[in-house]
Design an enzyme around this catalytic site. Structure first.
Site, short mmCIF file in Angstrom:
data_model
loop_
_atom_site.label_atom_id
_atom_site.label_comp_id
_atom_site.label_asym_id
_atom_site.label_seq_id
_atom_site.Cartn_x
_atom_site.Cartn_y
_atom_site.Cartn_z
N CYS A 68 0.95 -1.09 0.10
CA CYS A 68 -0.28 0.32 -0.48
C CYS A 68 0.97 1.32 -0.09
O CYS A 68 0.71 2.64 -0.37
CB CYS A 68 -0.98 0.28 1.36
N CYS A 71 2.56 3.49 -3.44
CA CYS A 71 1.64 4.46 -4.01
C CYS A 71 1.24 4.87 -2.88
O CYS A 71 1.20 6.60 -2.90
CB CYS A 71 0.40 3.92 -4.98
N HIS A 72 0.45 4.71 -1.65
CA HIS A 72 0.17 6.27 -1.38
C HIS A 72 1.02 6.03 0.00
O HIS A 72 1.41 5.13 1.21
CB HIS A 72 -1.29 5.55 0.19
N CYS A 169 -34.73 -1.03 14.15
CA CYS A 169 -33.94 -0.31 14.22
C CYS A 169 -34.01 0.95 14.87
O CYS A 169 -34.16 1.37 16.37
CB CYS A 169 -32.45 0.21 13.38
N CYS A 172 -35.12 1.36 18.87
CA CYS A 172 -34.52 1.62 20.17
C CYS A 172 -33.42 2.58 19.50
O CYS A 172 -33.27 3.79 20.84
CB CYS A 172 -33.01 0.62 19.91
N HIS A 173 -32.68 3.19 18.82
CA HIS A 173 -32.05 4.04 18.65
C HIS A 173 -32.44 5.49 17.72
O HIS A 173 -31.80 6.62 17.54
CB HIS A 173 -31.23 3.86 17.58
N CYS A 214 -27.07 -6.59 17.16
CA CYS A 214 -28.19 -5.58 16.66
C CYS A 214 -29.36 -6.61 16.59
O CYS A 214 -30.13 -7.08 17.13
CB CYS A 214 -28.10 -4.34 16.78
C1 HEC Z 1 -33.31 -3.73 21.28
C2 HEC Z 1 -32.77 -2.29 20.85
C3 HEC Z 1 -32.54 -2.27 20.08
C4 HEC Z 1 -32.45 -2.56 18.33
C5 HEC Z 1 -33.39 -3.39 17.68
C6 HEC Z 1 -31.28 -2.49 18.18
N1 HEC Z 1 -30.43 -1.73 18.23
FE1 HEC Z 1 -28.23 -0.84 17.86
N2 HEC Z 1 -27.47 -1.18 19.89
C7 HEC Z 1 -28.51 -1.19 21.27
C8 HEC Z 1 -27.59 -1.28 22.14
C9 HEC Z 1 -28.12 -1.79 23.69
C10 HEC Z 1 -26.56 -0.77 21.21
C11 HEC Z 1 -25.47 -0.63 22.86
C12 HEC Z 1 -25.18 0.58 23.10
C13 HEC Z 1 -24.88 1.83 22.17
O1 HEC Z 1 -24.57 2.30 21.83
O2 HEC Z 1 -26.22 2.01 21.73
C14 HEC Z 1 -26.44 -0.45 20.38
C15 HEC Z 1 -25.80 0.33 19.54
C16 HEC Z 1 -25.70 0.27 18.10
C17 HEC Z 1 -24.78 0.85 17.55
C18 HEC Z 1 -23.09 0.97 17.72
C19 HEC Z 1 -23.30 2.66 18.53
C20 HEC Z 1 -22.23 3.16 18.91
O3 HEC Z 1 -21.83 4.47 18.94
O4 HEC Z 1 -21.14 2.77 18.95
C21 HEC Z 1 -25.07 0.55 16.02
C22 HEC Z 1 -24.74 1.14 14.84
C23 HEC Z 1 -26.11 -0.05 16.05
N3 HEC Z 1 -26.74 -0.44 17.42
C24 HEC Z 1 -27.03 0.27 14.66
C25 HEC Z 1 -27.78 -0.63 14.47
C26 HEC Z 1 -29.08 -0.76 13.70
C27 HEC Z 1 -28.64 -0.93 12.35
C28 HEC Z 1 -30.22 -1.71 13.81
C29 HEC Z 1 -31.33 -2.79 13.05
C30 HEC Z 1 -30.96 -3.60 12.47
C31 HEC Z 1 -29.94 -1.79 15.71
N4 HEC Z 1 -29.37 -1.28 15.66
C32 HEC Z 1 -31.43 -2.19 17.02
C33 HEC Z 1 -29.67 -1.54 20.90
C34 HEC Z 1 -30.71 -1.89 19.82
C1 HEC Z 2 -0.35 0.27 -8.06
C2 HEC Z 2 -0.67 1.99 -6.36
C3 HEC Z 2 -1.68 1.13 -5.93
C4 HEC Z 2 -1.84 1.00 -4.23
C5 HEC Z 2 -0.60 -0.05 -4.77
C6 HEC Z 2 -2.53 0.78 -4.48
N1 HEC Z 2 -3.44 1.89 -4.15
FE1 HEC Z 2 -4.85 2.43 -2.91
N2 HEC Z 2 -5.43 3.91 -5.24
C7 HEC Z 2 -4.62 4.07 -6.61
C8 HEC Z 2 -5.00 4.89 -6.92
C9 HEC Z 2 -4.55 5.48 -8.08
C10 HEC Z 2 -6.29 5.43 -5.85
C11 HEC Z 2 -7.70 6.45 -6.58
C12 HEC Z 2 -6.73 7.38 -6.46
C13 HEC Z 2 -6.75 7.35 -4.67
O1 HEC Z 2 -7.95 7.72 -4.33
O2 HEC Z 2 -6.01 7.74 -4.28
C14 HEC Z 2 -6.03 4.46 -4.52
C15 HEC Z 2 -7.47 4.20 -3.73
C16 HEC Z 2 -7.34 3.56 -1.79
C17 HEC Z 2 -8.34 4.61 -1.63
C18 HEC Z 2 -9.69 5.49 -1.54
C19 HEC Z 2 -9.28 6.65 -1.73
C20 HEC Z 2 -10.85 7.63 -1.56
O3 HEC Z 2 -10.93 8.81 -1.64
O4 HEC Z 2 -12.15 7.35 -1.85
C21 HEC Z 2 -8.09 3.38 -0.84
C22 HEC Z 2 -9.20 3.66 0.61
C23 HEC Z 2 -6.59 3.32 -1.27
N3 HEC Z 2 -6.27 3.29 -1.97
C24 HEC Z 2 -6.61 2.39 -0.37
C25 HEC Z 2 -4.80 0.92 -0.82
C26 HEC Z 2 -4.66 -0.20 0.08
C27 HEC Z 2 -4.88 -0.44 1.81
C28 HEC Z 2 -3.42 -0.64 -0.29
C29 HEC Z 2 -2.73 -2.04 0.42
C30 HEC Z 2 -3.72 -2.92 0.45
C31 HEC Z 2 -3.42 0.46 -1.67
N4 HEC Z 2 -4.85 1.49 -1.85
C32 HEC Z 2 -2.41 0.01 -2.43
C33 HEC Z 2 -2.52 3.13 -5.48
C34 HEC Z 2 -2.73 2.34 -5.37
#
Ligand code: HEC
Ligand code: HEC
Length: 253
Positions: A68, A71-72, A169, A172-173, A214
């Site tokens: 990585c 290039c980067h 989701c 709760c959220h 969740c």
């Molecule tokens: C019964 C309640 C409940 C439901 C339904 C639920 N969650 Fe959660 N979720 C929680 C609890 C509890 C946590 C841990 C505490 C917190 O960060 O809210 C959590 C945490 C999360 C977090 C992390 C927040 C952080 O800041 O790290 C995400 C993202 C999330 N839930 C997405 C979802 C999604 C998408 C769905 C639906 C597919 C969903 N949750 C459904 C209760 C719920």
């Molecule tokens: C041969 C050159 C090359 C290599 C090796 C390479 N990259 Fe890239 N990568 C690029 C180019 C060119 C782009 C598109 C232009 C940019 O966003 O920098 C890109 C884009 C990206 C992006 C998206 C950037 C955006 O703005 O959305 C990510 C994330 C990324 N590379 C991660 C990686 C990681 C992780 C690796 C190693 C596993 C890697 N690259 C290896 C050339 C390379």
């Protein structure tokens, strides 16, 4: 006079930001002791991912000798703000991808390597390393029509009741954030801190691992990692949490 205008300007910007700040990071719902863990790089149990990620960044992960880093060369400059705008439409891949999918596409495409598994230490480490370059930067949304469409799908998924507990989701959220649930304070379910170290897991996890947790906690069948449904949920949550600052690697209870 200039200072006054400037002060007024700052106040207005502040007020506008406040009016829009319906989105609250999960950080706001944490105990001070958990916040401290996230804030202090010596205490944050997710920080080890950055060392692992850096090692991978400069290691050949595929058939050739390129890395990585080849290039980067300046990761801080090249990856600043990148994690803050995923999921995003990728023109080469012709679809909306999560950051994990983009990393895997780079490994497979540019390094001719084998894609990493979801939730593997290596993929989490690279995701955390790239995420860290956006720490403190606001989440932005992708306005490509495909991304907008997917976010709409994600909203439907977010609002759909499911599982034996028949909860969405949203139930709760959106309707119960701030309330207690089995020792947790329900947050808004934002995605700005991922990957997170979760104390209840004693482990790190991605956004999608949290979705799985969740979904299982309401006794519903989770979607597959990397599924369109999960990308759609991420896309919607990015829109919903627009402007929240990236905290990766975050710490949660
Ligand atoms: C019964 C309640 C409940 C439901 C339904 C639920 N969650 Fe959660 N979720 C929680 C609890 C509890 C946590 C841990 C505490 C917190 O960060 O809210 C959590 C945490 C999360 C977090 C992390 C927040 C952080 O800041 O790290 C995400 C993202 C999330 N839930 C997405 C979802 C999604 C998408 C769905 C639906 C597919 C969903 N949750 C459904 C209760 C719920
Ligand atoms: C041969 C050159 C090359 C290599 C090796 C390479 N990259 Fe890239 N990568 C690029 C180019 C060119 C782009 C598109 C232009 C940019 O966003 O920098 C890109 C884009 C990206 C992006 C998206 C950037 C955006 O703005 O959305 C990510 C994330 C990324 N590379 C991660 C990686 C990681 C992780 C690796 C190693 C596993 C890697 N690259 C290896 C050339 C390379």
């Amino acid at each position: 006079m200039r200072a006054l205008v400037l002060a007024l300007h700052v106040t207005l910007i502040g007020a506008a930001a406040f009016a829009q700040s319906a989105a609250l990071s999960g950080y706001e719902f944490m105990e001070p002791s958990t916040r401290e863990l996230q804030d202090d790089n010596f205490l944050n149990p997710g920080i080890f991912l950055l060392d692992e990620g850096s090692a991978l960044w400069s290691r050949p992960l595929g058939a050739g000798s390129e890395t990585c880093q080849s290039c980067h060369t300046d990761i801080a400059a090249d990856m600043a703000g990148v994690a803050a705008r995923y999921p995003a439409y990728d023109a080469d891949l012709g679809r909306v991808v999560s950051l994990e999918m983009k990393i895997n596409a780079e490994i497979a495409g540019r390094l001719r390597g084998k894609p990493l598994e979801y939730e593997s230490d290596d993929l989490l480490a690279l995701t955390a390393l790239i995420g860290y370059q956006s720490r403190g930067m606001p989440m932005e949304i992708d306005s490509h029509p495909e991304a907008v469409y997917l976010a709409e799908k994600g909203k439907e998924i977010f609002q759909t009741r499911r599982g034996q507990l028949n909860l969405s989701c949203q139930n709760c959220h959106e309707q119960h954030w701030g309330e207690k649930l089995r020792g947790d304070t329900i947050s808004q379910g934002q995605i700005n801190a991922f990957p997170i170290y979760r104390l209840t897991w004693t482990d790190v996890g991605s956004r999608q691992r949290m979705f799985v947790w969740c979904m299982e906690s309401i006794r519903s069948e989770p979607y597959e990692y990397g599924s369109d449904e999960f990308i759609a949920l991420e896309a919607y949550l990015a829109v919903r949490g627009q402007g929240l600052l990236i905290e990766a690697p975050g710490v949660r209870r």
